[in-house]
Scaffold this active site. Structure first.
Site, PDB file in Angstrom:
ATOM      1  N   LYS A  56       0.850  -1.203   0.000  1.00  0.00           N
ATOM      2  CA  LYS A  56       0.000   0.000   0.000  1.00  0.00           C
ATOM      3  C   LYS A  56       0.882   1.248   0.000  1.00  0.00           C
ATOM      4  O   LYS A  56       2.096   1.154   0.240  1.00  0.00           O
ATOM      5  CB  LYS A  56      -0.904  -0.023   1.235  1.00  0.00           C
ATOM      6  N   TYR A 273      18.990  28.012   9.407  1.00  0.00           N
ATOM      7  CA  TYR A 273      17.862  28.838   9.858  1.00  0.00           C
ATOM      8  C   TYR A 273      17.789  28.848  11.379  1.00  0.00           C
ATOM      9  O   TYR A 273      17.943  27.815  12.035  1.00  0.00           O
ATOM     10  CB  TYR A 273      16.544  28.279   9.326  1.00  0.00           C
TER      11      TYR A 273
HETATM   12  C1  LIG Z   1      -0.300  -1.963   6.690  1.00  0.00           C
HETATM   13  C2  LIG Z   1      -0.963  -3.185   7.152  1.00  0.00           C
HETATM   14  C3  LIG Z   1      -0.222  -4.365   7.371  1.00  0.00           C
HETATM   15  C4  LIG Z   1       1.288  -4.413   7.310  1.00  0.00           C
HETATM   16  O1  LIG Z   1       1.787  -3.963   8.542  1.00  0.00           O
HETATM   17  P1  LIG Z   1       3.376  -3.933   8.853  1.00  0.00           P
HETATM   18  O2  LIG Z   1       3.449  -3.444  10.248  1.00  0.00           O
HETATM   19  O3  LIG Z   1       3.952  -2.942   7.884  1.00  0.00           O
HETATM   20  O4  LIG Z   1       3.874  -5.291   8.642  1.00  0.00           O
HETATM   21  C5  LIG Z   1      -0.928  -5.513   7.693  1.00  0.00           C
HETATM   22  N1  LIG Z   1      -2.269  -5.498   7.821  1.00  0.00           N
HETATM   23  C6  LIG Z   1      -3.008  -4.384   7.642  1.00  0.00           C
HETATM   24  C7  LIG Z   1      -4.489  -4.430   7.815  1.00  0.00           C
HETATM   25  C8  LIG Z   1      -2.378  -3.188   7.318  1.00  0.00           C
HETATM   26  O5  LIG Z   1      -3.110  -2.090   7.164  1.00  0.00           O
END
Ligand SMILES: *Cc1c(COP(=O)(O)O)cnc(C)c1O
Length: 377
Positions: A56, A273
């Site tokens: 994702k 800055y």
């Molecule tokens: C993002 C996500 C994962 C992966 O989680 P990690 O901590 O990156 O391994 C698994 N399940 C769901 C429902 C997620 O949203």
């Protein structure tokens, strides 16, 4: 006269064939072989389970299509939305794709069917949309249960209701949940959520998926039929504390740039800055072409390590939009043009994330579009 010069063809300099035109040295090198290595590690840990590679948010900022193409043997890919799934199908990805957030509108259900996607249903509202859509092909549905995180999912009263409404629809049903505290193996919450999941689902034998990276590594009892590794695939440990898995993971993204200026300053002179860093000794200050406009967080404090030619030096002063400064006083051989690594190979992103008060997930997904991703297979 300036306009005349601008239009003078003789002054146009073009790179030769095959040479990318990169005016600024900031880049994210994406090691696709390391991604494959980390996926195989997840598979070896959960040997009897299938594994959704969670890609994702554009593959946690790395480039989802390139990652998916690099894993031709993956069991499936998990994304957050239909748009992310469409991008993968358009690129010719044929494996199963799971929509972790399910669908948001009725109009998406036709696409879910057409693209042969697996989808989560986490609420009765989503179930209602499915009923309203009158989908005439069987879908692969993942009923997401709220076992204690209280973010998304059906509760113990809603689940039997949902199952009752779905049972005659011909759809393939699966069960899943998500852990709130798996990144802390000492937390009792994961065991409590697991007990809750088992109690809620005891009467149904459908395939189940519970484990994110942290649970997959630390809690063998959560592995079930499908695991959902995300962050570990990118080479970053999911745990808040040190964990031996880090030595087996290989970083996928190396964010780097180059020194573009070096100057000597006197004791007491300030850098950047707000003059937040002052030289305690005569100092040699290097400027690296990377900043918060590239996704290197502005609140990263002075002292945070940066690798110059493989040696650790300290960030000095505030992060600007396009540049940062580093203290090169103890690195007298550093020259303009030398490489600077912000995280990745040789510098664990977890260390930078802790210094910046965040997690590697946020750093990776925050690398901005102006940073070219260079893919290495
Ligand atoms: C993002 C996500 C994962 C992966 O989680 P990690 O901590 O990156 O391994 C698994 N399940 C769901 C429902 C997620 O949203």
């Amino acid at each position: 006269m300036g306009a005349t010069l601008w239009h003078n063809e003789a002054l146009h300099i073009r790179p030769g064939p095959g040479i990318p035109c990169m005016s600024r040295p900031a880049q994210a090198l994406i090691d696709l072989r390391a991604f494959g290595h980390n996926y195989q590690l997840a598979k070896r840990l959960a040997v009897s389970a299938r594994a959704w590679a969670v890609i994702k948010a554009n593959g946690y900022g790395h480039g989802a299509v390139a990652l998916a193409q690099a894993l031709p043997n993956a069991d499936g890919f998990a994304v957050a939305s239909l748009e992310e799934a469409v991008e993968l199908r358009d690129a010719g990805i044929t494996q199963r794709i799971l929509l972790l957030g399910g669908y948001f509108e009725l109009s998406e259900l036709g696409e879910v069917a057409r693209l042969d996607l697996d989808t989560v249903i986490h609420s009765l509202e989503q179930l209602q949309l499915l009923e309203a859509a009158c989908v005439d092909v069987p879908l692969r549905l993942w009923l997401k249960l709220d076992t204690g995180m209280h973010r998304l999912g059906l509760d113990a009263a809603q689940l039997p209701q949902a199952v009752g409404r779905l049972q005659d629809g011909g759809h393939q049903l699966h069960l899943m949940t998500h852990f709130a505290c798996a990144d802390d193996p000492d937390s009792p919450t994961t065991a409590r959520q697991l007990r809750c999941f088992k109690a809620m689902t005891a009467q149904w034998g459908w395939p189940a998926s519970l484990a994110n990276s942290a649970a997959l590594i630390a809690r063998p009892d959560t592995r079930a039929d499908w695991v959902r590794p995300g962050i570990m695939l990118y080479g970053s440990s999911p745990f808040v504390k040190e964990h031996p898995i880090q030595t087996e993971l290989q970083p996928v993204m190396t964010l780097s740039s180059r020194l573009v200026a070096i100057r000597e300053i006197a004791t007491g002179d300030a850098v950047g800055y707000g003059e937040t860093w002052r030289a305690a000794r005569p100092s040699r200050i290097g400027t690296v072409a990377i900043g918060y406009g590239d996704g290197y967080p502005r609140h990263t404090p002075s002292g945070t390590p940066v690798l110059i030619n493989g040696c650790r030096v300290a960030l000095a002063g505030r992060v600007s939009m396009d540049s940062i400064c580093v203290d090169l006083t103890d690195l007298p051989d550093a020259r303009v043009g030398d490489e600077a690594v912000l995280w990745g190979r040789g510098l664990d992103i977890g260390e930078i994330a802790r210094a910046a008060g965040t997690i590697s997930y946020e750093l990776l997904t925050g690398v901005t579009a102006r940073v070219p991703r260079i893919f290495k297979s």
